[in-house]
Scaffold this active site. Structure first.
Site, PDB file in Angstrom:
ATOM      1  N   GLY A 258      -8.222  26.064  -6.228  1.00  0.00           N
ATOM      2  CA  GLY A 258      -7.595  26.168  -4.914  1.00  0.00           C
ATOM      3  C   GLY A 258      -6.955  24.867  -4.502  1.00  0.00           C
ATOM      4  O   GLY A 258      -6.435  24.115  -5.332  1.00  0.00           O
ATOM      5  N   CYS A 265     -17.841  13.442   2.200  1.00  0.00           N
ATOM      6  CA  CYS A 265     -18.708  13.009   1.105  1.00  0.00           C
ATOM      7  C   CYS A 265     -17.967  12.857  -0.216  1.00  0.00           C
ATOM      8  O   CYS A 265     -17.784  11.745  -0.692  1.00  0.00           O
ATOM      9  CB  CYS A 265     -19.878  13.981   0.948  1.00  0.00           C
TER      10      CYS A 265
END
Length: 438
Positions: A258, A265
């Site tokens: 995607g 993070c």
């Protein structure tokens, strides 16, 4: 046990509330007065499922309090440091200024036998340096490292019922035994339920978190690299992922091609890991993470390119409905969000972008006021020349292609998360483009 949590942002607020929910007496300290006032009133200052409920529950029991006065931590036996370690301005390394400030604020209120527990994600070697500072500031106080493994959207469950617990303990056997006993008391509920426990040294505990994030980032970027190849040859990367995911050595999770990963993070952690490896003279060991980062960023550009292609290169003053702003569903976090980045890039090309998201609009408006926002999916879609789905909220995944077709100007859609059924959308008259789906 009385516990303190220093830093009440995303990690700290969830940890404090979860520990209180488990029956501990918890005090939270932060210098952000707005954040503290919201938490003290039982309101979550950010969106996280289940957090408001446990804040209210713990508050009603009287086991949770918040303050901007660092003296509130005095008397606690275990002190969790949960401040942020963002990417340093002008470089890839982690900014540890908040960690240093937290330790400085904590030391005057420590007592011999107290345990300081690091939860922040830090470069390897940080814990040893902090342990020396803690011991010098309060002889008899100890330090342990207890990395967090929270998933936004599931953070409460991940704290109360973790899939593993890691202790990084001092080298001194007596201190290690004392620190372990205190942590065992903190996590008694999870340990009694059979949660796997790994007891190790500071360095290994520090590496566990960054190594885990580096591996996940690698897996995501690997399948996105396969998406690039699939697009070139007309293959379907989703079926490819299904096929290789049946191999137990590989697994299907995190093999969803995607627009790539984002958030507070993975992006900054792999960059900080790269910077630390270079400081240690081992940059070549994880040099591949630079390409992982590059692949990830390319996927954002690919979504923009697909929208441009569908519009025959004529993006200027074309209305583009952007579905999603947060970096993942069930979160209002827009840090390094691919979705927001795509919206901003399309706006920069002259498109009339209208973005919709169930939770992330207020945060997005503060950082990118140039975009147009709406809380109504129908408003975003109405008259659109192209639709781009970039955060896979359920409300977007469940859209009826026939209903959407009655709202838009042109039936052009880019599925940046490969979460829609291409056949259903094409059957409804749409020109559908996914990521690496032929």
């Amino acid at each position: 046990m009385k516990i303190s949590v220093i830093g009440c942002g995303y990690l700290g607020a969830v940890h404090a509330a979860a520990m209180a929910q488990l029956g501990h007496q918890v005090v939270g300290f932060d210098i952000d007065s707005y954040r503290i006032s919201e938490l003290a009133a039982g309101r979550a200052p950010f969106y996280e499922p289940q957090l408001p409920e446990i804040l209210a529950s713990a508050g009603a029991k009287g086991g949770l309090a918040f303050s901007t006065d660092p003296a509130v931590v005095a008397g606690a036996k275990v002190h969790f440091v949960a401040v942020g370690t963002p990417q340093r301005a002008g470089g890839y390394a982690a900014d540890l200024s908040a960690v240093d400030a937290a330790i400085d604020a904590l030391i005057p209120h420590l007592a011999p036998g107290d345990l300081v527990v690091g939860k922040s994600t830090v470069p390897v070697g940080t814990a040893a340096a902090l342990a020396a500072r803690v011991a010098a500031g309060c002889p008899g106080a100890m330090l342990a490292w207890n990395p967090e493994f929270l998933r936004e959207g599931f953070a409460v469950a991940d704290t109360i019922t973790p899939d593993r617990i890691v202790y990084g303990l001092p080298a001194d056997p007596a201190q290690a035994a004392s620190a372990k006993a205190l942590l065992d008391e903190v996590y008694a509920t999870a340990l009694a339920a059979g949660t796997p426990l790994v007891v190790t040294d500071y360095q290994t505990a520090e590496l566990v978190k960054v190594a885990a994030n580096a591996f996940l980032a690698t897996k995501i970027s690997f399948i996105n690299a396969m998406a690039e190849i699939s697009e070139s040859v007309g293959a379907d990367v989703t079926q490819l992922a299904d096929a290789i995911g049946h191999d137990a050595r590989i697994g299907r999770r995190f093999l969803n091609a995607g627009v790539g990963f984002g958030g507070g993070c993975l992006p900054k952690d792999i960059r900080a890991f790269t910077a630390r490896a270079e400081e240690l003279g081992r940059g070549e060991s994880i040099a591949f993470l630079k390409e992982i980062d590059a692949i990830n960023l390319r996927r954002r550009q690919r979504v923009v390119d697909l929208v441009t292609e569908l519009l025959d290169g004529q993006v200027f003053h074309k209305k583009v409905a952007v579905l999603g702003l947060s970096f993942k569903p069930e979160s209002d976090d827009i840090r390094d969000s691919p979705a927001l980045d795509v919206a901003v890039q399309l706006k920069g090309l002259g498109a009339d972008v209208v973005a919709v998201d169930p939770k992330a609009i207020p945060n997005s408006m503060r950082t990118h006021p140039q975009l147009a926002y709406t809380e109504e999916v129908e408003t975003a879609l109405s008259g659109a020349h192209a639709v781009v789905l970039v955060t896979e909220w359920k409300v977007f995944r469940d859209l009826d292609p026939a209903w959407v077709a009655g709202l838009v100007e042109r039936q052009l859609i880019v599925d940046g998360r490969n979460c829609l059924d291409p056949d259903a959308w094409r059957a409804a008259g749409w020109t559908y483009r996914g990521m690496g789906r032929g």
